[in-house]
Design a protein around this motif. Structure first.
Motif, PDB file in Angstrom:
ATOM      1  N   ALA A 135       0.830  -1.206   0.000  1.00 56.85           N
ATOM      2  CA  ALA A 135       0.000   0.000   0.000  1.00 56.85           C
ATOM      3  C   ALA A 135       0.865   1.257   0.000  1.00 56.85           C
ATOM      4  O   ALA A 135       0.573   2.231  -0.716  1.00 56.85           O
ATOM      5  CB  ALA A 135      -0.930  -0.012   1.210  1.00 56.85           C
ATOM      6  N   LYS A 136       1.934   1.247   0.785  1.00 56.22           N
ATOM      7  CA  LYS A 136       2.825   2.400   0.846  1.00 56.22           C
ATOM      8  C   LYS A 136       3.447   2.685  -0.515  1.00 56.22           C
ATOM      9  O   LYS A 136       3.482   3.845  -0.975  1.00 56.22           O
ATOM     10  CB  LYS A 136       3.917   2.149   1.884  1.00 56.22           C
ATOM     11  CG  LYS A 136       4.967   3.256   1.999  1.00 56.22           C
ATOM     12  CD  LYS A 136       4.380   4.523   2.565  1.00 56.22           C
ATOM     13  CE  LYS A 136       5.468   5.573   2.790  1.00 56.22           C
ATOM     14  NZ  LYS A 136       4.906   6.843   3.366  1.00 56.22           N
ATOM     15  N   LEU A 137       3.934   1.660  -1.180  1.00 57.10           N
ATOM     16  CA  LEU A 137       4.586   1.851  -2.472  1.00 57.10           C
ATOM     17  C   LEU A 137       3.612   2.369  -3.522  1.00 57.10           C
ATOM     18  O   LEU A 137       3.981   3.179  -4.378  1.00 57.10           O
ATOM     19  CB  LEU A 137       5.217   0.538  -2.944  1.00 57.10           C
ATOM     20  CG  LEU A 137       6.295  -0.067  -2.039  1.00 57.10           C
ATOM     21  CD1 LEU A 137       6.864  -1.329  -2.653  1.00 57.10           C
ATOM     22  CD2 LEU A 137       7.405   0.938  -1.773  1.00 57.10           C
ATOM     23  N   LEU A 138       2.368   1.900  -3.455  1.00 56.32           N
ATOM     24  CA  LEU A 138       1.381   2.339  -4.443  1.00 56.32           C
ATOM     25  C   LEU A 138       0.877   3.752  -4.171  1.00 56.32           C
ATOM     26  O   LEU A 138       0.571   4.498  -5.109  1.00 56.32           O
ATOM     27  CB  LEU A 138       0.200   1.370  -4.460  1.00 56.32           C
ATOM     28  CG  LEU A 138       0.480  -0.019  -5.046  1.00 56.32           C
ATOM     29  CD1 LEU A 138      -0.718  -0.928  -4.854  1.00 56.32           C
ATOM     30  CD2 LEU A 138       0.822   0.083  -6.524  1.00 56.32           C
ATOM     31  N   LEU A 139       0.792   4.122  -2.902  1.00 52.64           N
ATOM     32  CA  LEU A 139       0.186   5.400  -2.548  1.00 52.64           C
ATOM     33  C   LEU A 139       1.181   6.527  -2.312  1.00 52.64           C
ATOM     34  O   LEU A 139       0.817   7.700  -2.412  1.00 52.64           O
ATOM     35  CB  LEU A 139      -0.660   5.232  -1.268  1.00 52.64           C
ATOM     36  CG  LEU A 139      -1.881   4.322  -1.365  1.00 52.64           C
ATOM     37  CD1 LEU A 139      -2.508   4.144   0.010  1.00 52.64           C
ATOM     38  CD2 LEU A 139      -2.892   4.883  -2.353  1.00 52.64           C
ATOM     39  N   ASP A 140       2.434   6.189  -1.986  1.00 46.78           N
ATOM     40  CA  ASP A 140       3.364   7.242  -1.569  1.00 46.78           C
ATOM     41  C   ASP A 140       4.798   6.904  -1.943  1.00 46.78           C
ATOM     42  O   ASP A 140       5.659   6.683  -1.084  1.00 46.78           O
ATOM     43  CB  ASP A 140       3.246   7.454  -0.052  1.00 46.78           C
ATOM     44  CG  ASP A 140       4.049   8.645   0.448  1.00 46.78           C
ATOM     45  OD1 ASP A 140       4.371   9.522  -0.370  1.00 46.78           O
ATOM     46  OD2 ASP A 140       4.356   8.692   1.656  1.00 46.78           O
ATOM     47  N   SER A 141       5.059   6.821  -3.231  1.00 46.94           N
ATOM     48  CA  SER A 141       6.421   6.593  -3.737  1.00 46.94           C
ATOM     49  C   SER A 141       6.471   7.106  -5.170  1.00 46.94           C
ATOM     50  O   SER A 141       5.472   7.586  -5.706  1.00 46.94           O
ATOM     51  CB  SER A 141       6.784   5.104  -3.690  1.00 46.94           C
ATOM     52  OG  SER A 141       6.098   4.391  -4.706  1.00 46.94           O
ATOM     53  N   SER A 142       7.621   6.974  -5.783  1.00 47.08           N
ATOM     54  CA  SER A 142       7.725   7.400  -7.180  1.00 47.08           C
ATOM     55  C   SER A 142       6.878   6.522  -8.098  1.00 47.08           C
ATOM     56  O   SER A 142       6.535   6.928  -9.216  1.00 47.08           O
ATOM     57  CB  SER A 142       9.192   7.379  -7.629  1.00 47.08           C
ATOM     58  OG  SER A 142       9.762   6.090  -7.430  1.00 47.08           O
ATOM     59  N   LEU A 143       6.515   5.329  -7.640  1.00 45.89           N
ATOM     60  CA  LEU A 143       5.627   4.472  -8.422  1.00 45.89           C
ATOM     61  C   LEU A 143       4.227   5.076  -8.505  1.00 45.89           C
ATOM     62  O   LEU A 143       3.517   4.877  -9.503  1.00 45.89           O
ATOM     63  CB  LEU A 143       5.556   3.080  -7.790  1.00 45.89           C
ATOM     64  CG  LEU A 143       4.640   2.064  -8.459  1.00 45.89           C
ATOM     65  CD1 LEU A 143       5.066   1.795  -9.896  1.00 45.89           C
ATOM     66  CD2 LEU A 143       4.609   0.762  -7.656  1.00 45.89           C
ATOM     67  N   THR A 144       3.835   5.816  -7.485  1.00 44.11           N
ATOM     68  CA  THR A 144       2.522   6.457  -7.482  1.00 44.11           C
ATOM     69  C   THR A 144       2.346   7.342  -8.703  1.00 44.11           C
ATOM     70  O   THR A 144       1.295   7.327  -9.372  1.00 44.11           O
ATOM     71  CB  THR A 144       2.342   7.295  -6.197  1.00 44.11           C
ATOM     72  OG1 THR A 144       2.687   6.509  -5.062  1.00 44.11           O
ATOM     73  CG2 THR A 144       0.910   7.786  -6.071  1.00 44.11           C
ATOM     74  N   ASP A 145       3.366   8.115  -9.022  1.00 47.51           N
ATOM     75  CA  ASP A 145       3.302   9.021 -10.172  1.00 47.51           C
ATOM     76  C   ASP A 145       3.167   8.248 -11.477  1.00 47.51           C
ATOM     77  O   ASP A 145       2.460   8.677 -12.402  1.00 47.51           O
ATOM     78  CB  ASP A 145       4.542   9.908 -10.217  1.00 47.51           C
ATOM     79  CG  ASP A 145       4.652  10.821  -8.997  1.00 47.51           C
ATOM     80  OD1 ASP A 145       3.595  11.159  -8.427  1.00 47.51           O
ATOM     81  OD2 ASP A 145       5.790  11.169  -8.611  1.00 47.51           O
ATOM     82  N   ILE A 146       3.857   7.112 -11.561  1.00 48.96           N
ATOM     83  CA  ILE A 146       3.770   6.300 -12.774  1.00 48.96           C
ATOM     84  C   ILE A 146       2.346   5.786 -12.978  1.00 48.96           C
ATOM     85  O   ILE A 146       1.793   5.850 -14.092  1.00 48.96           O
ATOM     86  CB  ILE A 146       4.755   5.122 -12.701  1.00 48.96           C
ATOM     87  CG1 ILE A 146       6.195   5.629 -12.674  1.00 48.96           C
ATOM     88  CG2 ILE A 146       4.540   4.156 -13.868  1.00 48.96           C
ATOM     89  CD1 ILE A 146       7.230   4.542 -12.472  1.00 48.96           C
ATOM     90  N   ILE A 147       1.742   5.295 -11.915  1.00 51.33           N
ATOM     91  CA  ILE A 147       0.380   4.763 -12.018  1.00 51.33           C
ATOM     92  C   ILE A 147      -0.604   5.875 -12.357  1.00 51.33           C
ATOM     93  O   ILE A 147      -1.502   5.700 -13.199  1.00 51.33           O
ATOM     94  CB  ILE A 147      -0.013   4.058 -10.715  1.00 51.33           C
ATOM     95  CG1 ILE A 147       0.865   2.822 -10.508  1.00 51.33           C
ATOM     96  CG2 ILE A 147      -1.488   3.663 -10.728  1.00 51.33           C
ATOM     97  CD1 ILE A 147       0.642   2.114  -9.190  1.00 51.33           C
ATOM     98  N   GLN A 148      -0.450   7.021 -11.722  1.00 49.34           N
ATOM     99  CA  GLN A 148      -1.353   8.132 -12.015  1.00 49.34           C
ATOM    100  C   GLN A 148      -1.225   8.586 -13.464  1.00 49.34           C
ATOM    101  O   GLN A 148      -2.233   8.894 -14.121  1.00 49.34           O
ATOM    102  CB  GLN A 148      -1.058   9.295 -11.063  1.00 49.34           C
ATOM    103  CG  GLN A 148      -1.482   9.030  -9.620  1.00 49.34           C
ATOM    104  CD  GLN A 148      -1.074  10.135  -8.677  1.00 49.34           C
ATOM    105  OE1 GLN A 148      -0.114  10.871  -8.927  1.00 49.34           O
ATOM    106  NE2 GLN A 148      -1.792  10.261  -7.558  1.00 49.34           N
TER     107      GLN A 148
END
Length: 432
Positions: A135-148
């Motif tokens: 959850a942390k990686l999906l919601l609050d990391s540089s990966l979040t920007d990629i998914i968005q």
């Protein structure tokens, strides 16, 4: 992009999915083995979470498409739901720690991850779990920007993916409702449920790489008999009665894999020694709470630390010098008194330890298909009647509980004498 997989053949990957797969957070899974210490017992079991998640994503597509073909969902809604469930399954293991579950015992406090409050309802305790890290990686990391960037234009947010993975209710509508019916429970069941894409892939994959036959089941027949059903305004996953026996076979496969592979005495032995290493050398290896630092926390990093450590358990692990199995039994075995055996070994000067292994075959017993506990129903296609699977088949009750195995291990150089002593002791206790 297309990926060739030894289990499922060719796996198609969309451009947005490729962006996630190419990210550093997903590529980290190349260095996290699926079965932890499994290769200590099964040399072929070197497959990774990276490959498993790709396979599970493919299975999720098969399951959803089979269900959607029996629904009235229009094409655009089907595509939206399928894209969301594929993303959730692709990312569901991102937070796994080195040697898989073995290292969760040294994870930091959950509060350090600073997860949003809406996830508190699915928290398992004060210590962070791999689900919390995902959850942390999906919601609050540089990966979040990629998914968005890649999935936002398709109406899919990181929050929606986390909701499907965890079962928690997000503060914003994830967009899984169509004509007044909430499809989130059904989509969640594909991600994590009795017949989820995760289990359906890893049983076949783990069976293949360990060289055992126990994990095989009739996936084609199960998938072709999955249906959507509506219960109290919520879409749920339903299996046609014609495939009920195939589900029973699936349960048996999972049970046999636990007994023969997941709880194999060698894997359990090394897992326990790793625990002893963590207890005796706190801080020598840590699980960082920062996402960027977590990128470097994988099996390779842990093995590097173990090989350099002066801790006796680390040395035994790195040299593959585990303790010897002395005895193993379940709650159904008779003639074993663990307290007596431990006392005798201690009195005899034997260095030993006891390991209780418990593997949950089902987390959803008694579920009605909603929230964080998605259920499975048996559907009478002719009448539309739904029956909870736990009520439909007695095998479910028999095999849905936990597998429990108790093992005694002794230092290798003392094993022969310990077996002689235990043989004499058990011979005395079983005399009429």
């Amino acid at each position: 992009m297309r990926i060739r997989d030894p289990i499922h053949g060719v796996i198609p990957v969309s451009d947005p999915e490729k962006a996630v797969i190419d990210s550093r957070f997903y590529q980290r899974l190349r260095y996290v083995r699926q079965l932890g210490f499994g290769d200590m017992a099964f040399p072929g079991a070197t497959h990774t979470r990276h490959a498993h998640c790709l396979g599970a994503m493919y299975v999720a597509s098969r399951v959803f498409n089979a269900v959607a073909s029996r629904s009235e969902l229009p094409d655009d809604v089907r595509e939206h739901f399928c894209t969301a469930v594929r993303l959730a399954v692709l990312c569901h293991d991102l937070g796994h720690m080195p040697l898989s579950h073995a290292s969760e015992r040294i994870a930091p406090r959950r509060s350090l991850l600073r997860l949003p409050g809406w996830l508190d309802s699915v928290a398992e305790g004060e210590q962070a779990t791999h689900e919390d890290y995902t959850a942390k990686l999906l919601l609050d990391s540089s990966l979040t920007d990629i998914i968005q960037k890649e999935f936002g234009p398709r109406g899919i947010t990181p929050m929606a993916a986390v909701a499907l993975i965890t079962g928690a209710k997000p503060p914003k509508d994830p967009g899984f409702t169509y004509k007044g019916v909430d499809w989130a429970p059904l989509l969640r069941a594909i991600v994590s449920g009795e017949l989820d894409a995760d289990r359906m892939d890893y049983l076949l994959r783990d069976s293949f790489y360990t060289g055992v036959n126990y994990g095989r089941y009739d996936m084609d027949w199960i998938v072709s008999n999955l249906n959507p059903a509506v219960k109290d305004g919520r879409a749920v996953l339903a299996l046609s009665r014609a495939a009920a026996f195939a589900f029973e076979d699936f349960l048996l496969s999972r049970y046999h894999m636990f007994v023969s592979v997941y709880l194999h005495h060698t894997s359990v032995n090394f897992d326990h020694m790793l625990r002893r290493y963590y207890e005796e050398t706190p801080g020598e290896f840590e699980i960082p709470h920062d996402p960027e630092s977590f990128l470097l926390c994988d099996d390779a990093a842990l093995w590097y630390t173990l090989r350099r450590s002066k801790n006796r358990w680390a040395e035994r692990i790195s040299r593959r010098q585990g303790f010897k199995l002395l005895a193993q039994f379940t709650e159904r075995d008779t003639g074993y008194d663990l307290e007596v055996l431990n006392s005798a070994l201690t009195s005899g000067g034997f260095e030993h330890y006891t390991v209780l292994s418990k593997g949950a075959l089902s987390k959803y017993v008694g579920s009605s298909g909603g929230g964080g506990n998605p259920g499975l129903f048996i559907l009478d296609v002719s009448t539309g009647r739904l029956t909870e699977v736990a009520r439909y088949t007695p095998l479910y009750q028999r095999y849905s509980g936990a597998v429990r195995l108790t093992r005694l291990y002794v230092r290798p150089d003392q094993a022969e004498r310990a077996r002689e002593m235990m043989g004499r002791l058990l011979g005395q206790t079983t005399q009429p």
